[in-house]
Design an enzyme around this catalytic site. Structure first.
Site, mmCIF file in Angstrom:
data_model
loop_
_atom_site.group_PDB
_atom_site.id
_atom_site.type_symbol
_atom_site.label_atom_id
_atom_site.label_comp_id
_atom_site.label_asym_id
_atom_site.label_seq_id
_atom_site.Cartn_x
_atom_site.Cartn_y
_atom_site.Cartn_z
ATOM 1 C CE LYS A 1 8.651 -5.355 -12.556
ATOM 2 N NZ LYS A 1 9.892 -4.654 -12.826
ATOM 3 N N GLY B 1 7.025 6.789 -12.324
ATOM 4 C CA GLY B 1 6.171 5.618 -12.515
ATOM 5 C C GLY B 1 6.656 4.451 -11.660
HETATM 6 P P1 ATR Z 1 7.119 2.124 -15.633
HETATM 7 O O1 ATR Z 1 6.512 1.042 -14.807
HETATM 8 O O2 ATR Z 1 7.976 1.633 -16.762
HETATM 9 O O3 ATR Z 1 7.808 3.152 -14.793
HETATM 10 P P2 ATR Z 1 4.896 3.956 -15.878
HETATM 11 O O4 ATR Z 1 4.507 3.671 -14.473
HETATM 12 O O5 ATR Z 1 3.820 4.031 -16.916
HETATM 13 O O6 ATR Z 1 5.909 2.850 -16.416
HETATM 14 O O7 ATR Z 1 5.788 5.317 -15.909
HETATM 15 C C1 ATR Z 1 6.250 5.875 -17.092
HETATM 16 C C2 ATR Z 1 7.081 7.126 -16.763
HETATM 17 O O8 ATR Z 1 7.540 7.710 -17.993
HETATM 18 C C3 ATR Z 1 6.286 8.212 -16.056
HETATM 19 O O9 ATR Z 1 7.156 8.957 -15.223
HETATM 20 C C4 ATR Z 1 5.817 9.061 -17.231
HETATM 21 O O10 ATR Z 1 5.496 10.391 -16.899
HETATM 22 P P3 ATR Z 1 4.004 10.773 -16.408
HETATM 23 O O11 ATR Z 1 3.921 10.403 -14.967
HETATM 24 O O12 ATR Z 1 3.915 12.240 -16.645
HETATM 25 O O13 ATR Z 1 3.063 9.978 -17.269
HETATM 26 C C5 ATR Z 1 7.039 9.047 -18.102
HETATM 27 N N1 ATR Z 1 6.724 9.351 -19.496
HETATM 28 C C6 ATR Z 1 6.203 8.504 -20.420
HETATM 29 N N2 ATR Z 1 6.051 9.136 -21.604
HETATM 30 C C7 ATR Z 1 6.476 10.423 -21.422
HETATM 31 C C8 ATR Z 1 6.575 11.579 -22.261
HETATM 32 N N3 ATR Z 1 6.203 11.548 -23.549
HETATM 33 N N4 ATR Z 1 7.081 12.721 -21.722
HETATM 34 C C9 ATR Z 1 7.477 12.777 -20.434
HETATM 35 N N5 ATR Z 1 7.404 11.716 -19.591
HETATM 36 C C10 ATR Z 1 6.913 10.559 -20.061
#
Ligand code: ATR
Length: 282
Positions: A70, A132
């Site tokens: 993106k 993210g």
């Molecule tokens: P997207 O493009 O869908 O936003 P991403 O950039 O990988 O995907 O972001 C995923 C988000 O979900 C992030 O905010 C991530 O937190 P981190 O920055 O700490 O990785 C959050 N996330 C994913 N799994 C998580 C978990 N088990 N607990 C808390 N936050 C989680």
């Protein structure tokens, strides 16, 4: 029926196998009697530039762009719509006379869904869960739409700080702050979950203990599988108004169609039909 005059559209990303976009767009093409077809292509980061040239050469009319392209796709486009440029991400491309123009309908889809719930972002206080790619687009969209303050809560502090810094430079009039668990009790107007918590198969997880939320906060979860996430279920049980992730998914797709076909659609009516159709697939 697909014939020699069928116009082609596609989703590009990696992975794309689980995407609902082909189902959504082919449903709409049929409903609006467009002689068009929509498929999904796995395109790796290394192949993105050459693939885009290929789509333009073959005569594809439009593309949707998903993870992980993106942001980097913006380097290979002939033109970028001003709104997508501000958001800093493109999820829709229109191809005309071999030229590619990028748009962002994720943001527009989100705003349209909020409008349907009589929620005007202007001067509102919002909490974004996550930092993210999705959080970035959503926070920027809400800021550009006039949110008074944006709070970010994320597991990884470094990512929250990066997002905060970027939002502050892009949105000088918006208050942007990072919060820990201590400030969850504030009376936000909107809390939007952009993390994957609650998403199938991790359906028993959620970012936030709902009982901390006070006031008339609207809860929005961009997770759409399952339809009723733990976050929204607990929100409903505690008397909050909720918005389901399927709405953003559907409306971003319908706004993409408006751009490709250069026509207004009855997004509410089509959205309802799509929502019933998708219930069977999700
Ligand atoms: P997207 O493009 O869908 O936003 P991403 O950039 O990988 O995907 O972001 C995923 C988000 O979900 C992030 O905010 C991530 O937190 P981190 O920055 O700490 O990785 C959050 N996330 C994913 N799994 C998580 C978990 N088990 N607990 C808390 N936050 C989680």
């Amino acid at each position: 029926m697909i014939d020699a005059n069928t116009d082609l559209y596609a989703l590009i990303g990696d992975p794309v196998e689980k995407s609902l976009s082909p189902a959504i767009h082919n449903y709409c093409f049929k409903a609006t009697k467009e002689n068009s077809a929509y498929v999904a292509h796995t395109i790796t980061v290394d192949n993105l530039e050459i693939a885009l040239k290929g789509f333009a050469t073959i005569g594809y009319k439009g593309l949707n762009v998903t993870i992980p392209h993106k942001v980097n796709v913006m380097s290979y486009l002939d033109e970028i719509d001003a709104y997508a440029d501000k958001i800093g991400a493109v999820n829709t491309i229109k191809i005309e006379s071999g030229k590619l123009k990028g748009y962002n309908t994720d943001g527009l889809g989100l705003l349209f869904s909020l409008e349907q719930h009589q929620f005007d972002v202007k001067d509102k206080k919002v909490l974004v869960l996550g930092a993210g790619g999705a959080a970035r687009g959503i926070a920027m969209t809400l800021g550009l739409a006039g949110a008074k303050s944006i709070f970010i809560k994320n597991r990884t502090m470094k990512k929250a700080v990066e997002l905060k810094d970027d939002l502050i430079s892009a949105l000088p009039d918006t208050i942007v702050e990072i919060i820990g668990n201590g400030r969850l009790v504030e009376d936000y107007d909107l809390i939007i979950n952009t993390t994957s918590l609650g998403m199938y198969p991790y359906i028993h997880t959620r970012q936030l203990d709902i009982q901390f939320i006070k006031g008339k906060t609207i809860l929005y979860d961009i997770v759409y599988k399952p339809h009723m996430t733990k976050f929204l279920k607990e929100g409903l049980e505690n008397g909050h108004q909720v918005i389901y992730g399927i709405e953003m998914l559907i409306y971003q797709a319908l706004v993409s169609e408006e751009i490709w076909f250069d026509k207004k659609m009855d997004k509410v009516q089509m959205g309802e039909a799509l929502s019933t159709f998708l219930e069977e697939l999700i």
